[in-house]
Design a protein around this motif. Structure first.
Motif, mmCIF file in Angstrom:
data_model
loop_
_atom_site.group_PDB
_atom_site.id
_atom_site.type_symbol
_atom_site.label_atom_id
_atom_site.label_comp_id
_atom_site.label_asym_id
_atom_site.label_seq_id
_atom_site.Cartn_x
_atom_site.Cartn_y
_atom_site.Cartn_z
ATOM 1 N N VAL A 19 0.828 -1.211 0.000
ATOM 2 C CA VAL A 19 0.000 0.000 0.000
ATOM 3 C C VAL A 19 0.860 1.257 0.000
ATOM 4 O O VAL A 19 0.454 2.296 -0.552
ATOM 5 C CB VAL A 19 -0.971 -0.023 1.203
ATOM 6 N N ASN A 20 2.060 1.190 0.581
ATOM 7 C CA ASN A 20 2.928 2.367 0.605
ATOM 8 C C ASN A 20 3.403 2.757 -0.785
ATOM 9 O O ASN A 20 3.706 3.929 -1.042
ATOM 10 C CB ASN A 20 4.130 2.120 1.525
ATOM 11 N N GLU A 21 3.489 1.778 -1.700
ATOM 12 C CA GLU A 21 3.880 2.092 -3.072
ATOM 13 C C GLU A 21 2.854 3.017 -3.728
ATOM 14 O O GLU A 21 3.203 3.818 -4.605
ATOM 15 C CB GLU A 21 4.001 0.802 -3.892
ATOM 16 N N LEU A 22 1.611 2.894 -3.321
ATOM 17 C CA LEU A 22 0.549 3.760 -3.839
ATOM 18 C C LEU A 22 0.438 5.044 -3.023
ATOM 19 O O LEU A 22 0.274 6.137 -3.578
ATOM 20 C CB LEU A 22 -0.783 3.004 -3.822
ATOM 21 N N PHE A 23 0.561 4.926 -1.710
ATOM 22 C CA PHE A 23 0.330 6.070 -0.833
ATOM 23 C C PHE A 23 1.428 7.134 -0.954
ATOM 24 O O PHE A 23 1.132 8.336 -0.987
ATOM 25 C CB PHE A 23 0.216 5.604 0.620
ATOM 26 N N GLU A 24 2.680 6.709 -1.013
ATOM 27 C CA GLU A 24 3.793 7.673 -0.945
ATOM 28 C C GLU A 24 3.797 8.674 -2.104
ATOM 29 O O GLU A 24 3.947 9.879 -1.873
ATOM 30 C CB GLU A 24 5.122 6.922 -0.854
ATOM 31 N N PRO A 25 3.636 8.256 -3.369
ATOM 32 C CA PRO A 25 3.598 9.274 -4.446
ATOM 33 C C PRO A 25 2.374 10.183 -4.351
ATOM 34 O O PRO A 25 2.457 11.380 -4.672
ATOM 35 C CB PRO A 25 3.596 8.455 -5.732
ATOM 36 N N THR A 55 -7.523 3.973 4.647
ATOM 37 C CA THR A 55 -8.607 3.209 5.277
ATOM 38 C C THR A 55 -8.725 1.796 4.714
ATOM 39 O O THR A 55 -8.841 0.820 5.456
ATOM 40 C CB THR A 55 -9.947 3.936 5.099
ATOM 41 N N PHE A 56 -8.686 1.680 3.385
ATOM 42 C CA PHE A 56 -9.000 0.403 2.743
ATOM 43 C C PHE A 56 -7.783 -0.333 2.191
ATOM 44 O O PHE A 56 -7.894 -1.506 1.811
ATOM 45 C CB PHE A 56 -10.002 0.625 1.601
ATOM 46 N N GLY A 57 -6.617 0.316 2.139
ATOM 47 C CA GLY A 57 -5.458 -0.352 1.583
ATOM 48 C C GLY A 57 -5.654 -0.673 0.112
ATOM 49 O O GLY A 57 -6.344 0.041 -0.621
ATOM 50 N N LEU A 58 -5.067 -1.768 -0.327
ATOM 51 C CA LEU A 58 -5.189 -2.187 -1.725
ATOM 52 C C LEU A 58 -6.326 -3.173 -1.943
ATOM 53 O O LEU A 58 -6.710 -3.441 -3.071
ATOM 54 C CB LEU A 58 -3.877 -2.840 -2.186
ATOM 55 N N LEU A 134 0.663 -13.874 -1.550
ATOM 56 C CA LEU A 134 -0.279 -12.759 -1.585
ATOM 57 C C LEU A 134 0.279 -11.553 -0.834
ATOM 58 O O LEU A 134 1.021 -11.715 0.138
ATOM 59 C CB LEU A 134 -1.613 -13.164 -0.962
ATOM 60 N N PRO A 135 -0.070 -10.343 -1.237
ATOM 61 C CA PRO A 135 0.325 -9.161 -0.461
ATOM 62 C C PRO A 135 -0.181 -9.283 0.968
ATOM 63 O O PRO A 135 -1.346 -9.612 1.198
ATOM 64 C CB PRO A 135 -0.365 -8.008 -1.210
ATOM 65 N N SER A 136 0.683 -9.038 1.939
ATOM 66 C CA SER A 136 0.336 -9.293 3.335
ATOM 67 C C SER A 136 -0.826 -8.441 3.823
ATOM 68 O O SER A 136 -1.577 -8.864 4.714
ATOM 69 C CB SER A 136 1.555 -9.064 4.232
ATOM 70 N N ASP A 137 -1.016 -7.241 3.236
ATOM 71 C CA ASP A 137 -2.093 -6.395 3.728
ATOM 72 C C ASP A 137 -3.463 -6.795 3.174
ATOM 73 O O ASP A 137 -4.460 -6.134 3.449
ATOM 74 C CB ASP A 137 -1.813 -4.912 3.440
ATOM 75 N N SER A 138 -3.517 -7.886 2.401
ATOM 76 C CA SER A 138 -4.813 -8.400 1.941
ATOM 77 C C SER A 138 -5.341 -9.503 2.850
ATOM 78 O O SER A 138 -6.444 -9.995 2.653
ATOM 79 C CB SER A 138 -4.688 -8.935 0.511
ATOM 80 N N LEU A 139 -4.546 -9.882 3.852
ATOM 81 C CA LEU A 139 -4.914 -10.976 4.746
ATOM 82 C C LEU A 139 -4.920 -10.491 6.188
ATOM 83 O O LEU A 139 -4.205 -9.566 6.553
ATOM 84 C CB LEU A 139 -3.913 -12.129 4.604
ATOM 85 N N HIS A 140 -5.730 -11.144 7.029
ATOM 86 C CA HIS A 140 -5.781 -10.754 8.440
ATOM 87 C C HIS A 140 -5.442 -11.927 9.346
ATOM 88 O O HIS A 140 -4.293 -12.112 9.721
ATOM 89 C CB HIS A 140 -7.155 -10.189 8.791
ATOM 90 N N SER A 141 -6.431 -12.769 9.663
ATOM 91 C CA SER A 141 -6.219 -13.829 10.650
ATOM 92 C C SER A 141 -6.309 -15.208 10.013
ATOM 93 O O SER A 141 -7.040 -15.414 9.046
ATOM 94 C CB SER A 141 -7.263 -13.742 11.774
ATOM 95 N N TYR A 142 -5.563 -16.141 10.605
ATOM 96 C CA TYR A 142 -5.698 -17.551 10.258
ATOM 97 C C TYR A 142 -6.442 -18.210 11.418
ATOM 98 O O TYR A 142 -5.902 -18.344 12.516
ATOM 99 C CB TYR A 142 -4.333 -18.202 10.053
ATOM 100 N N ILE A 143 -7.683 -18.613 11.177
ATOM 101 C CA ILE A 143 -8.545 -19.154 12.229
ATOM 102 C C ILE A 143 -8.474 -20.677 12.205
ATOM 103 O O ILE A 143 -8.633 -21.298 11.151
ATOM 104 C CB ILE A 143 -9.991 -18.687 12.036
ATOM 105 N N ILE A 144 -8.245 -21.260 13.380
ATOM 106 C CA ILE A 144 -8.138 -22.716 13.490
ATOM 107 C C ILE A 144 -9.420 -23.254 14.107
ATOM 108 O O ILE A 144 -9.667 -23.109 15.310
ATOM 109 C CB ILE A 144 -6.940 -23.135 14.358
ATOM 110 N N SER A 145 -10.250 -23.874 13.278
ATOM 111 C CA SER A 145 -11.477 -24.486 13.791
ATOM 112 C C SER A 145 -11.142 -25.665 14.695
ATOM 113 O O SER A 145 -10.158 -26.366 14.481
ATOM 114 C CB SER A 145 -12.352 -24.976 12.630
#
Length: 286
Positions: A19-25, A55-58, A134-145
């Motif tokens: 996301v910083n690649e988009l935000f910084e310029p 707010t929303f990232g990529l 995958l870009p890390s900012d597209s993922l959140h939690s790994y839930i273990i059922s």
């Protein structure tokens, strides 16, 4: 190109991966406009875009990944049998935890070349490897059922490392059945009493441990009244464990829909939570 990984496909098309690649310029443009006295242009649509990027990232919404605990254990078992260490599934919980922590504390690769995996086991490994691309900012939690023990959590952390996840996801154990809810404080104590694990969540997740509690399976397992009381007690107890080890706990309530699945008026659900378990409230609608 089906031969490319997700990351390679994104790189081939010069897509943004961070996301910083988009935000910084964009931010540089904003500062330049302000510096030249063009506040009206800077604070119009460009400022809206900057706020949206922050707010929303990529990805707009981050994705949670969910898999059942025994699927991970089967992959670890295939590995220990291939290495002639015995069957991981037959080990005691103490043996599993001790071995997993030793592997996590070391640097040697765990997956040997030529390991024979069943289709189900290969699917678990390929999922982890895909997540690593995958870009890390597209993922959140790994839930273990169906999390039952500390080794269920440690095995996922180990598989993430072995599959090349440079930015490991938050691992959220999901406590669902009455027995698992009852044992949840002990499971969390085993994890947080480990210096390696505490350092892991401090360095990678800001000292935050996420736990998910299930309403549907606990209700089917014990009935609505017994499940509600067990959920209440479990929350109190795991918050106390987190406080003891100086870790911030996030509780993810897996509720919604019918009453049997924890559904009902949201304001009443919030007001019915145990004392000290709500410090910040975030409501997500699915």
């Amino acid at each position: 190109n089906p031969q490319l990984s997700v990351r390679q496909a994104l790189e081939e098309t010069d897509s943004y991966l961070d996301v910083n690649e988009l935000f910084e310029p964009l931010h540089l443009m904003y500062q330049s406009l302000l510096a030249t006295g063009d506040e009206s242009t800077a604070n119009h649509k460009l400022l809206d875009v900057l706020r949206q990027v922050q707010t929303f990232g990529l990805s707009l919404m981050k994705l949670d990944i969910r898999q059942e605990s025994t699927r991970h254990a089967e992959v670890i078992d295939a590995t220990t049998r291939h290495l002639e260490l015995g069957s991981y599934l037959s080990w005691s919980e103490e043996q599993k935890t001790s071995w997993l922590l030793a592997e996590l504390g070391g640097k040697r690769p765990l997956f040997p070349p030529g390991i024979d995996l069943s289709p189900d086991e290969a699917e678990v490994v390929s999922t982890f490897r895909m997540l690593a691309d995958l870009p890390s900012d597209s993922l959140h939690s790994y839930i273990i059922s169906m999390t039952r023990t500390a080794s269920d959590v440690l095995s996922v952390v180990l598989l993430m490392r072995e599959c090349g996840m440079a930015d490991p996801l938050t691992v959220a154990p999901l406590f669902e059945t009455l027995d698992d809810l009852y044992n949840a404080p002990g499971t969390l104590t085993t994890l947080l009493s480990s210096e390696w694990y505490r350092n892991h969540i401090i360095s990678n997740h800001g000292g935050v441990q996420e736990c998910m509690i299930g309403y549907s399976d606990s209700g089917k397992d014990a009935g609505r009244m017994a499940a509600a009381w067990s959920l209440f007690e479990t929350q109190e107890n795991i918050v106390n464990v987190a406080d003891k080890y100086g870790v911030r706990l996030i509780l993810f309530h897996g509720r919604g829909g019918s009453v049997g699945r924890g559904g009902g008026p949201t304001h009443m659900a919030i007001r019915s939570q145990p004392p000290k378990t709500i410090k910040v409230c975030c409501i997500a609608y699915y």
